[in-house]
Every structure is written in C-alpha cells, then in structure tokens.
Design a protein around this motif. Structure first.
Motif, PDB file in Angstrom:
ATOM      1  N   UNK A 180      21.038   4.975   3.825  1.00  0.00           N
ATOM      2  CA  UNK A 180      20.519   5.940   4.799  1.00  0.00           C
ATOM      3  C   UNK A 180      19.175   6.502   4.347  1.00  0.00           C
ATOM      4  N   UNK A 181      19.050   6.793   3.070  1.00  0.00           N
ATOM      5  CA  UNK A 181      17.791   7.295   2.545  1.00  0.00           C
ATOM      6  C   UNK A 181      16.677   6.277   2.666  1.00  0.00           C
ATOM      7  N   UNK A 182      16.991   5.005   2.405  1.00  0.00           N
ATOM      8  CA  UNK A 182      15.983   3.959   2.542  1.00  0.00           C
ATOM      9  C   UNK A 182      15.545   3.813   3.989  1.00  0.00           C
ATOM     10  N   UNK A 183      16.474   3.844   4.908  1.00  0.00           N
ATOM     11  CA  UNK A 183      16.100   3.705   6.316  1.00  0.00           C
ATOM     12  C   UNK A 183      15.137   4.809   6.745  1.00  0.00           C
ATOM     13  N   UNK A 184      15.388   6.027   6.301  1.00  0.00           N
ATOM     14  CA  UNK A 184      14.476   7.132   6.620  1.00  0.00           C
ATOM     15  C   UNK A 184      13.105   6.883   6.005  1.00  0.00           C
ATOM     16  N   UNK A 185      13.090   6.490   4.722  1.00  0.00           N
ATOM     17  CA  UNK A 185      11.827   6.290   4.009  1.00  0.00           C
ATOM     18  C   UNK A 185      11.007   5.158   4.620  1.00  0.00           C
ATOM     19  N   UNK A 186      11.671   4.085   5.018  1.00  0.00           N
ATOM     20  CA  UNK A 186      10.946   2.984   5.636  1.00  0.00           C
ATOM     21  C   UNK A 186      10.329   3.405   6.967  1.00  0.00           C
ATOM     22  N   UNK A 246       0.801  -1.220   0.000  1.00  0.00           N
ATOM     23  CA  UNK A 246       0.000   0.000   0.000  1.00  0.00           C
ATOM     24  C   UNK A 246       0.834   1.270   0.000  1.00  0.00           C
ATOM     25  N   UNK A 247       2.104   1.152   0.337  1.00  0.00           N
ATOM     26  CA  UNK A 247       2.902   2.370   0.550  1.00  0.00           C
ATOM     27  C   UNK A 247       4.122   2.474  -0.358  1.00  0.00           C
ATOM     28  N   UNK A 248       4.302   1.545  -1.295  1.00  0.00           N
ATOM     29  CA  UNK A 248       5.543   1.553  -2.066  1.00  0.00           C
ATOM     30  C   UNK A 248       5.767   2.855  -2.831  1.00  0.00           C
ATOM     31  N   UNK A 249       4.714   3.515  -3.397  1.00  0.00           N
ATOM     32  CA  UNK A 249       5.011   4.779  -4.085  1.00  0.00           C
ATOM     33  C   UNK A 249       5.606   5.837  -3.147  1.00  0.00           C
ATOM     34  N   UNK A 250       5.092   5.892  -1.908  1.00  0.00           N
ATOM     35  CA  UNK A 250       5.624   6.851  -0.942  1.00  0.00           C
ATOM     36  C   UNK A 250       7.031   6.470  -0.516  1.00  0.00           C
ATOM     37  N   UNK A 251       7.274   5.185  -0.331  1.00  0.00           N
ATOM     38  CA  UNK A 251       8.621   4.729   0.022  1.00  0.00           C
ATOM     39  C   UNK A 251       9.609   5.092  -1.086  1.00  0.00           C
ATOM     40  N   UNK A 252       9.232   4.829  -2.337  1.00  0.00           N
ATOM     41  CA  UNK A 252      10.113   5.137  -3.462  1.00  0.00           C
ATOM     42  C   UNK A 252      10.384   6.636  -3.548  1.00  0.00           C
ATOM     43  N   UNK A 253       9.341   7.440  -3.372  1.00  0.00           N
ATOM     44  CA  UNK A 253       9.501   8.898  -3.447  1.00  0.00           C
ATOM     45  C   UNK A 253      10.408   9.417  -2.331  1.00  0.00           C
ATOM     46  N   UNK A 288       7.287   5.623   6.609  1.00  0.00           N
ATOM     47  CA  UNK A 288       6.086   4.986   6.057  1.00  0.00           C
ATOM     48  C   UNK A 288       5.695   3.711   6.794  1.00  0.00           C
ATOM     49  N   UNK A 289       6.279   3.497   7.972  1.00  0.00           N
ATOM     50  CA  UNK A 289       5.873   2.386   8.818  1.00  0.00           C
ATOM     51  C   UNK A 289       6.259   1.019   8.311  1.00  0.00           C
TER      52      UNK A 289
END
Length: 225
Positions: free
Chosen positions: A70-76, A35-42, A79-80
C-alpha cells in the motif's frame, strides 16, 4: 544490570530500505525510476510507517507485506511512476534488501561476547526470514521476532513484551536498537535501554521518552555492554 540481550529493529536499522529503489533505478528496464527513486524510496517508507500507526490506532491490523504494498502504491502515484513491471520489481527487491555494511561484523562481535541477539520487527515472518537469509546473518541471530505473534504494530507494549517472553530476561538486561526515533522512544518508555541509530542526523523526537544512546551507525554497538 549488564546488557545480556541485544535486540534490533530490522528495516532501516539492519537492512537498507532505500536499496530496492536504488537498485531498480539502475536497470534500464525501469527508467521511470531514474530521476525520482530517492523520492519514491522516501515516500514509500513514510507511508509504510504511517499505515502501521493508523492501523494500530484503528484496531485494523494486517501484515506488514500489505502495508508495504500500500505504501509503494501511494509513493509511485505521488511521483508519477505507473509501470506495473516497476512495481513488481520493487516488491521483489524488498525481500532481499541489503544489510548495512557494518552489520555482519557487529553481530559477530556480540556473539563473540556471549550476548543474545535478535530482531524485533513489524515485518511478517516470511519477509524477515527472506531478508535475513539474503543478508546471510542467520548464524549470528538467536531469534527473529515478529509483531504477527501479537497482532499489533510497534510501538505497542505487547510487541516489546515478546523479548522477555522469548529470552526470559528482564527489561534492564535489554539494549534495543532502532533507526526510528519513535521506536527507540517507545522501547525506552517500555523500560529497555535503547540506542537510536540516527543515520540522517535528525532531531530527537519530542515523545514520552528518549533514547539512551544516539549513534551514527551500528559499529559501536558491541561497546554498549
């Protein structure tokens, strides 16, 4: 002066940075992304870029793989998404991002015209070689240039200097192509001819220079000679 050398940013320009999250989200093992992959990618892409700029300003360089993690850790976290298996899978997929559909034919057309072609990227050499190999475009690229050779991220002039140092060309012989408006502006300010691939239809950035061409995709790049 005719364009002799076509230089491309990698991530978001030749390679689809949304592909990793989109692909992982299709796997039932990573249902937390569905449900959240577009927000995670952005958010992943935004933080990845922001961290390059902040590190460049602060003089705290690290390689692009570190800012990617580092960017992925923040995005995850934003977005929970907490599963470490999902993190591992997303990072694995980043090494084999899909190229945009028009990329192979576009590069092949440039080589048929006798043009030099290259990547100039924030990516580390290992990351770039992985993406190029996965996309099977190594035979239509003359060089893969990384900021690791100068130890600072784009849009610093030392990064753009790598093109002339490698090819022995003048600035006005280069067309630099990027999907990042700030990168196209940086290269234009440096003295390159530039094309901004504005896939999202965004406004032009209010910076010290502007791209010479604004395109929807890469299809017409071989016409800009």
């Amino acid at each position: 002066m005719p364009i002799t050398t076509f230089v491309f940013d990698a991530y978001g320009t030749l390679f689809d940075v949304n592909a990793a999250a989109m692909q992982a989200a299709k796997d039932p093992a990573h249902a937390d992304l569905a449900a959240v992959w577009p927000a995670v990618a952005r958010d992943w892409r935004l933080k990845q870029l922001q961290y390059t700029w902040l590190r460049a300003v602060a003089g705290r360089h690290c390689d692009f793989w570190q800012v990617t993690q580092d960017g992925l850790d923040w995005a995850m976290e934003a977005n929970g998404v907490i599963a470490m298996a999902t993190r591992t899978r997303l990072l694995e997929l980043y090494w084999e991002l899909a190229a945009y559909a028009e990329v192979p034919a576009m590069l092949t057309a440039l080589k048929a015209q006798g043009k030099a072609t290259a990547i100039l990227s924030n990516g580390s050499p290992d990351m770039l070689n992985g993406a190029v190999s996965s996309a099977q475009i190594s035979d239509v690229l003359d060089a893969v240039l990384s900021v690791e050779d100068v130890g600072i991220f784009k849009p610093h002039d030392r990064v753009y200097d790598l093109v002339g140092a490698h090819f022995g060309c003048t600035k006005d012989e280069v067309l630099f192509v990027s999907s990042n408006g700030w990168d196209a502006a940086g290269a234009a300010g440096y003295g390159f001819q530039t094309a901004w691939v504005n896939r999202a239809g965004e406004p032009i950035d209010r910076l010290y220079a502007q791209p010479h061409h604004v395109l929807h995709d890469l299809t017409t790049i071989p016409e800009l000679t």
